[in-house]
Design a protein around this motif. Structure first.
Motif, PDB file in Angstrom:
ATOM      1  N   GLY A   1      -5.799  58.380  47.049  1.00 45.04           N
ATOM      2  CA  GLY A   1      -6.738  58.218  46.012  1.00 45.04           C
ATOM      3  C   GLY A   1      -7.221  56.712  45.795  1.00 45.04           C
ATOM      4  O   GLY A   1      -6.681  55.669  46.357  1.00 45.04           O
ATOM      5  N   LEU A   2      -8.164  56.701  45.086  1.00 45.51           N
ATOM      6  CA  LEU A   2      -8.916  55.262  45.037  1.00 45.51           C
ATOM      7  C   LEU A   2      -8.057  54.449  44.361  1.00 45.51           C
ATOM      8  O   LEU A   2      -7.964  53.223  44.377  1.00 45.51           O
ATOM      9  CB  LEU A   2     -10.228  55.658  44.365  1.00 45.51           C
TER      10      LEU A   2
ATOM     11  N   ASP B   1      -3.060  48.946  45.538  1.00 48.64           N
ATOM     12  CA  ASP B   1      -2.562  48.238  46.666  1.00 48.64           C
ATOM     13  C   ASP B   1      -3.049  46.978  46.788  1.00 48.64           C
ATOM     14  O   ASP B   1      -2.296  46.060  47.055  1.00 48.64           O
ATOM     15  CB  ASP B   1      -2.484  49.353  47.902  1.00 48.64           C
TER      16      ASP B   1
ATOM     17  N   LEU C   1     -16.740  52.118  42.717  1.00 47.67           N
ATOM     18  CA  LEU C   1     -15.842  51.187  43.311  1.00 47.67           C
ATOM     19  C   LEU C   1     -15.494  51.650  44.822  1.00 47.67           C
ATOM     20  O   LEU C   1     -14.785  50.600  45.428  1.00 47.67           O
ATOM     21  CB  LEU C   1     -14.436  50.931  42.724  1.00 47.67           C
ATOM     22  N   ASN C   2     -16.070  52.555  45.050  1.00 44.25           N
ATOM     23  CA  ASN C   2     -16.008  52.896  46.627  1.00 44.25           C
ATOM     24  C   ASN C   2     -17.419  53.725  46.953  1.00 44.25           C
ATOM     25  O   ASN C   2     -17.564  54.889  47.046  1.00 44.25           O
ATOM     26  CB  ASN C   2     -14.889  54.196  46.761  1.00 44.25           C
TER      27      ASN C   2
ATOM     28  N   ALA D   1      -5.533  52.734  46.148  1.00 45.73           N
ATOM     29  CA  ALA D   1      -6.009  51.964  47.159  1.00 45.73           C
ATOM     30  C   ALA D   1      -6.382  50.477  46.438  1.00 45.73           C
ATOM     31  O   ALA D   1      -5.975  49.581  46.893  1.00 45.73           O
ATOM     32  CB  ALA D   1      -7.298  52.437  47.713  1.00 45.73           C
ATOM     33  N   VAL D   2      -6.930  50.640  45.210  1.00 47.69           N
ATOM     34  CA  VAL D   2      -7.193  49.583  44.301  1.00 47.69           C
ATOM     35  C   VAL D   2      -5.830  48.874  44.125  1.00 47.69           C
ATOM     36  O   VAL D   2      -5.695  47.467  44.419  1.00 47.69           O
ATOM     37  CB  VAL D   2      -7.905  49.622  43.368  1.00 47.69           C
TER      38      VAL D   2
END
Lengths: 354, 497
Positions: free
Chosen positions: A139-140, A146, A240-241, A143-144
């Motif tokens: 998921g987004l 991370d 954001l993606n 990722a963020v």
């Protein structure tokens, strides 16, 4: 084989297995399909699974056990055990049968169904691809997070190998490691379709501006009557993606088929419309062309080089928000496809027989 | 069964009157129904008539459904500066720049936010440029790279030198003995020259300096602002009244916290009456409203800022009123170091370009830049080149080459101009004098540690989707031509192409 007898009204036995996961939309790259076939049980195979009482009945292990054994033997994924009718589908409309269901399955049955999804699957991916690539697309938020949590932390993995200066790469190599596939496939396709007169750098700059616009525009507002590709993230995640945003717009607007007019097939010089299914790339191509055409009809609000990109980005947002005329095009085509599906059996070879 | 065939006319007559058709075959009264629609005109596709030799095709009228854009509307969209992205995440641990922090060791190599009131002032002086990537991030912030910290320290040094002098001249001596720093910022495209100017201006605003900025010297060169000869000057000097009025407006608005505390102390010979005891910001605005007097007002304001009159204190003793330091900033300086595109008729009746130093405003700035005049209370004159070389200045190239030679070989005090000047090129000596002995500050790529700091800030905004690790930073640093910050942003934040 484990059998589950559900109720007296359900006279046939069903293999007990979990519900098939709905194919989830994701923007990742398709991976090569791992196809394994179950070998036949030969006469020389081990008979260890035979019952000790000496009965002649060959008791098979459960299908999942069998699949695991095959997987172990072949060293690959094992056979596809998802064939057959799921229990949930059988008992879906059978209230009597539902009374006897285990609690886990009952809970799952009662759980809210996803709204806004199409009654038929429009997923651009096959299940095998999903299984192989789905896990890589986290998921987004994660990722963020991370990326944020990685700040300040040094490289976690210290690759150590003799004679290697910069460490060994982790395998498998990421899909964008190849020079010729270093961009996301959707981005690459949009660049190709935006390009005019061979000016690729100009097209790339425009795609860059489109993505920048998607990043900075307010999050879209979804419309319930315009179902997007299933499994899409909530609107606040999209800016954001931007590549995901772009892919969602394109995949949601992508038509399932095209209509081929078979000349003279209907007799009397009338052409016969025959729907033909499109593959993933073809579907996306159609959607991108529609979006570019719709953007060409928009009005410029400023001046300068970035206007084309701005109009296309606005059209992408309009697609996701359900305002775009692309949706009408898609609906008309699909209606035509439904009405022409009776002609599916026609082909040029058949016609030549008459 | 037999059938009788009745002729049609008789047949109708046999019907009752109510059922008969009511229309008469012929009538002189007007029709009550609408006339039949006119026959559609076909296009003039017919060949020309006999005797005509030309084909006349009717043009279709273009029907506008929407209102055309208002004058300047499209340009406003193009030049709009967006400083915030509401989609971006709030970066954790971002601190705001303060006056003391600018030259401090602990901010070296860190990204710091620009406080709101400074952002407003920087907007007024057009410190933010269109091509910069402010629109991607939550709020304006910038990396305190080495050069910025060093510059901030030099600015502190200017203040301290002035303080020492003030103590020495406490008895009312006019000359405050300040230190005027002159610097030319140059470097490749995307190395952060304009942002360094912006950070210097932010520091100056925070430290209570007066900031006067020419955001784009090209505007003074292109011949697109109006100009007028200044009376009683020989050789003829020119003013750019509209531009000066705009500059006064920027000075007054951006420096209001400082200027509103200072009052007029001199008598000025101006074409309008001035209320005594006017604050300097209100005084500057007099020139804004009337561009005709913009240049005299600017001169008077400059006198007030640089040569404060001695004021009597409570004991009747003359005391110098402290005036703030001044930062003069010029971005894209090359166009005013070559003949302009303004033209004038010379004595031979030929059109020749006007030299930029014949414009009083340009000359004013360049006098300070080349060191012909100094700021009594101290200050900084900062000019930056542009990576976009559409307007080139040979004089500037020579000046930069000489500055580089001075850095490379500090012992060699006397540089020969002929070593740097291509004799086969026409050289503009007036421009060359302006840049011949200036101190040049070259901006290059960021170090890897600085690159990492700025990428982490971008990741904190949610603009980077991969893990910020050593390998990632190294790859992007290399892709960006050795940490050229503009290219780094393209490689990391924007789509990498």
């Amino acid at each position: 084989m484990a059998r589950l007898r559900i109720s007296p009204s359900c006279a046939f036995a069903l293999p007990l297995r979990p519900r098939t996961q709905l194919p989830r939309w994701h923007s990742g790259r398709p991976s090569p399909v791992d196809q394994s076939f179950a070998p036949l049980r030969q006469f020389a195979d081990s008979n260890a699974s035979k019952p000790a009482d000496g009965s002649s009945t060959d008791v098979l292990p459960s299908i999942s056990e069998e699949a695991a054994a095959v997987a172990k033997a072949t060293g690959r994924g094992g056979p596809d055990i998802e064939q057959g009718t799921p229990v949930q589908d059988v008992v879906k409309d059978d209230i009597e049968a539902q009374k006897h269901l285990p609690k886990v399955m009952l809970d799952e049955l009662k759980a809210a169904k996803p709204t806004g999804s199409r009654s038929y699957s429009t997923s651009a991916f096959r299940r095998e691809q999903l299984e192989t690539t789905g896990s890589s697309d986290t998921g987004l938020e994660s990722a963020v997070l991370d990326a944020v949590s990685a700040m300040g932390a040094s490289s976690a993995k210290e690759m150590e190998a003799a004679g290697v200066k910069f460490g060994l790469p982790s395998l498998p190599l990421p899909p964008d490691a190849n020079l010729h596939y270093r961009y996301h496939p959707v981005v690459q396709q949009v660049v190709g379709l935006l390009m005019r007169h061979g000016k690729k750098a100009t097209a790339q700059r425009n795609v860059n501006l489109i993505l920048a616009h998607l990043r900075t525009a307010p999050p879209p507002v979804f419309r319930a009557d315009r179902p997007l590709a299933p499994g899409h993230p909530p609107p606040s995640h999209l800016p954001l993606n931007p590549v995901l945003y772009l892919t969602l717009a394109i995949d949601s607007a992508a038509p399932l088929m095209r209509i081929v007019q078979l000349r003279g097939a209907a007799g009397g010089g009338v052409s016969l419309p025959v729907p033909k299914p499109l593959n993933l790339r073809q579907r996306r191509r159609a959607a991108i062309r529609w979006i570019i055409d719709a953007a060409a009809k928009r009005r410029n609000h400023g001046s300068g080089k970035g206007m084309l990109a701005k109009r296309i980005a606005e059209e992408m947002i309009a697609v996701v928000e359900g305002r775009s005329s692309v949706w009408e095009k898609r609906n008309v085509l699909h209606k035509l496809g439904v009405s022409a599906r009776a002609n599916m059996s026609f082909s040029r070879t058949k016609r030549s027989m008459f | 069964m037999s059938t009788i065939v009745i002729p049609p006319g008789r047949c109708l007559r046999t019907l009752p009157r109510a059922l008969r058709p009511s229309t008469a075959p012929f009538s002189t009264s007007t029709h009550r129904s609408l006339p039949a629609p006119a026959k559609k005109k076909t296009g003039t596709f017919a060949p020309p008539k006999r005797g005509e030799r030309t084909l006349k095709l009717k043009k279709r009228d273009v029907v506008r459904e929407t209102r055309p854009p208002a004058p300047g509307e499209r340009k406003a969209v193009r030049k709009r500066i967006v400083l915030s992205n509401t989609n971006a995440l709030e970066p954790a641990g971002l601190v705001d720049l303060t006056a003391d922090m600018a030259g401090a060791e602990e901010v070296r190599g860190r990204v710091v936010g620009i406080p709101g009131e400074v952002v407003d002032a920087l907007r007024v002086v057009e410190g933010f440029k269109v091509g910069q990537g402010w629109a991607f991030f939550r709020r304006p912030a910038a990396l305190m790279r080495n050069e910025v910290v060093e510059l901030a320290r030099e600015m502190e040094g200017v203040e301290q030198a002035r303080g020492a002098d003030e103590r020495a001249v406490g008895s009312g001596v006019r000359d405050l003995g300040g230190q005027t720093l002159r610097k030319l910022v140059y470097g490749e495209r995307g190395t952060g020259k304009s942002v360094l100017l912006l950070q210097a201006m932010a520091t100056a605003f925070l430290r209570g300096w007066v900031v006067i900025s020419i955001p784009e010297a090209r505007d003074l060169y292109l011949g697109q602002t109006e100009y007028a000869p200044l009376p009683n000057t020989s050789p003829v000097q020119y003013t750019q009244n509209e531009y000066t009025a705009k500059l006064l407006a920027q000075i007054a608005k951006a420096n209001r916290p400082v200027l509103s505390k200072l009052k007029l102390t001199h008598a000025h010979n101006l074409p309008i009456k001035i209320k005594p005891g006017l604050t300097l910001d209100a005084f500057a605005e007099l020139g804004v409203n009337d561009p005709e007097i913009a240049w005299p007002v600017f001169q008077a304001l400059w006198t007030e800022l640089t040569a404060p009159a001695a004021e009597a204190d409570a004991e009747g003793k003359a005391v110098a009123v402290p005036r703030p330091q001044i930062l003069l900033a010029i971005d894209n300086v090359a166009p005013i170091l070559r003949p302009t595109q303004y033209k004038t008729l010379d004595a031979d009746g030929k059109l020749r370009p006007i030299h930029p130093q014949d414009f009083v405003l340009v000359k004013h700035f360049l006098d300070y830049f080349r060191g012909a005049r100094t700021l009594p209370q101290g200050g900084l004159v900062l000019a930056a080149t542009s990576g976009n070389e559409t307007v080139k200045s040979d004089a500037l190239s020579v000046g930069i080459a000489m500055a580089e030679a001075r850095v490379a070989n500090p012992e060699n005090k006397q540089l020969k101009l002929g070593d740097f000047w291509n004799l086969y090129k026409e050289m503009d000596m007036r421009s060359l004098e302006a840049v011949m002995d200036v101190e040049a500050l070259k901006l290059e790529g960021l170090s890897k540690a600085e690159a990492r700091a700025v990428i982490e800030y971008w990741a904190g905004n949610g603009m980077v989707r991969s893990r910020v690790e050593e390998g990632f930073v190294g790859e992007k640093w290399t892709l960006a031509g050795g940490g050229v910050v503009g290219e780094l942003e393209k490689a990391v934040v924007r789509m990498r192409f």
